[in-house]
Design a protein around this motif. Structure first.
Motif, short mmCIF file in Angstrom:
data_model
loop_
_atom_site.label_atom_id
_atom_site.label_comp_id
_atom_site.label_asym_id
_atom_site.label_seq_id
_atom_site.Cartn_x
_atom_site.Cartn_y
_atom_site.Cartn_z
N PRO A 113 11.30 33.43 17.37
CA PRO A 113 12.49 34.49 15.96
C PRO A 113 11.21 34.46 15.75
N THR A 114 9.35 34.21 15.06
CA THR A 114 8.87 34.02 13.77
C THR A 114 7.52 33.51 14.43
N ALA A 115 6.31 34.05 13.83
CA ALA A 115 5.27 34.05 13.67
C ALA A 115 4.71 32.42 14.39
N GLY A 116 5.67 31.64 13.61
CA GLY A 116 5.26 30.18 13.29
C GLY A 116 5.86 29.56 15.07
N SER A 117 6.90 29.85 15.78
CA SER A 117 7.28 29.07 16.64
C SER A 117 7.14 30.27 18.22
N CYS A 118 6.15 30.97 17.84
CA CYS A 118 5.56 32.62 18.67
C CYS A 118 5.93 31.78 20.05
N GLY A 119 5.23 30.72 20.40
CA GLY A 119 4.17 30.00 22.00
C GLY A 119 5.27 29.57 22.17
N VAL A 120 7.19 29.33 22.11
CA VAL A 120 8.02 28.53 22.03
C VAL A 120 9.01 29.36 23.87
N LEU A 121 8.95 31.05 23.22
CA LEU A 121 9.48 31.44 24.38
C LEU A 121 8.20 31.65 25.54
N PRO A 122 7.65 32.14 25.31
CA PRO A 122 7.47 32.50 25.79
C PRO A 122 6.01 31.73 27.20
N ALA A 123 6.16 30.48 27.10
CA ALA A 123 5.67 29.53 27.39
C ALA A 123 6.73 28.75 28.69
N VAL A 124 8.12 28.61 27.84
CA VAL A 124 8.83 28.51 29.00
C VAL A 124 9.84 30.06 30.02
N LEU A 125 9.43 31.32 29.77
CA LEU A 125 9.55 32.06 30.15
C LEU A 125 8.56 32.42 31.50
N PHE A 126 7.75 31.51 31.17
CA PHE A 126 6.83 32.24 31.73
C PHE A 126 6.10 30.83 33.28
#
Length: 287
Positions: A113-126
């Protein structure tokens, strides 16, 4: 105030996905068409995919010189087949680092939900995409699941490190990603909620202590651990492991912990790792 439990019950009653309930909610609230919302979310997914690809190349460096190239190192080790944690987890770690590095290097990302946490969701999705061979349509729906949970997190607590510590950023991202992963893997709405709760519980109390006030150390690496926690939570939920504390109560607890957390541990760089001898030296040398 929204409650995840209400959405779960509605999805179970209608026999549909959690994302479909959330999508209908947004169609009514925003007064937009399903096609329009899908197009916007599809654009977000595209940016996520591009940021992963850009970060894995490993050529970017942040202005401070402190961040860049680590995603490529993890990806190289994964490709060699020597990963200690297996292909999926190693790949998720590399992807999470990749997106977070792109952000630190002023590249284009999706705040999730933030720029600082931007890597979590795409990493898991892909990572789930590669494992379960899901469609682009399913990925977009899963983003609605994550976004819906993000709305609840924002309303009931916070997703701001300055307000709730890093639990509110990386913790929220991990919860959102875990719920999305469960739906992508064919889990039920209840299992998605359990996964989100398990992930969030694992991050409660995490402070926000950026060295030098930059979203670099320890922020980038926390994206990687957040992705790993999200996948662990999803795996447990899909196996039938339930969260003893419901997701809405976990979110409320996160909000209360954020209020109790001292300001020095909420993005001010006045506590935690930011004030270690090395942290102070980095700030003096590079900033």
């Amino acid at each position: 105030m929204r409650a995840c439990e209400d959405w779960v019950i509605e999805a179970e009653t209608k026999g549909i996905k959690l994302s479909e309930v959330i999508l209908q909610d947004q169609i009514q609230e925003l007064e937009q068409t399903e096609q329009g919302l899908f197009q916007r979310m599809s654009a977000n997914l595209m940016v996520m995919r591009e940021s992963v690809e850009a970060g894995l190349i490993g050529k970017r460096r942040s202005l401070s010189g402190l961040v860049g190239g680590d995603a490529a190192k993890v990806e190289d080790r994964r490709k060699k087949g020597t990963s200690l944690v297996g292909d999926q987890i190693s790949g998720a770690i590399a992807k999470a680092l990749a997106v977070a590095e792109v952000n630190a290097c002023m590249g284009k990302i999706v705040a999730a939900p933030t720029a600082g946490s931007c890597g979590v969701l795409p990493a898991v999705l892909f990572t789930v995409e590669e494992t379960c061979k899901v469609s682009e349509h399913d990925l977009i729906l899963a983003l609605f699941t994550a976004a819906g949970l993000g709305m609840i997190l924002t309303e009931r607590a916070s997703v701001s490190g300055a307000e709730g510590g890093c639990q509110a950023e990386i913790g929220s991202a991990a919860a959102m990603a875990a719920a999305a992963a469960v739906e992508l893997a064919g889990g039920s709405p209840r299992q998605a909620a359990d996964a989100a709760a398990i992930a969030m519980k694992s991050m409660l109390g995490l402070v926000c202590d950026p060295v030098g006030g930059l979203v670099e150390i320890p922020c980038v690496k926390r994206n990687a651990t957040g992705a790993a926690i999200a996948l662990a939570a999803a795996e447990m939920a899909l196996s039938g492991v339930k969260s003893a504390i419901p997701i809405d109560e976990v979110i409320d607890t996160m909000g209360q912990i954020g209020k109790q957390m001292p300001c020095a541990l909420k993005e001010t760089a006045q506590g935690g790792l930011a004030v270690t001898p090395t942290g102070r030296r980095i700030q003096a040398d590079f900033l």
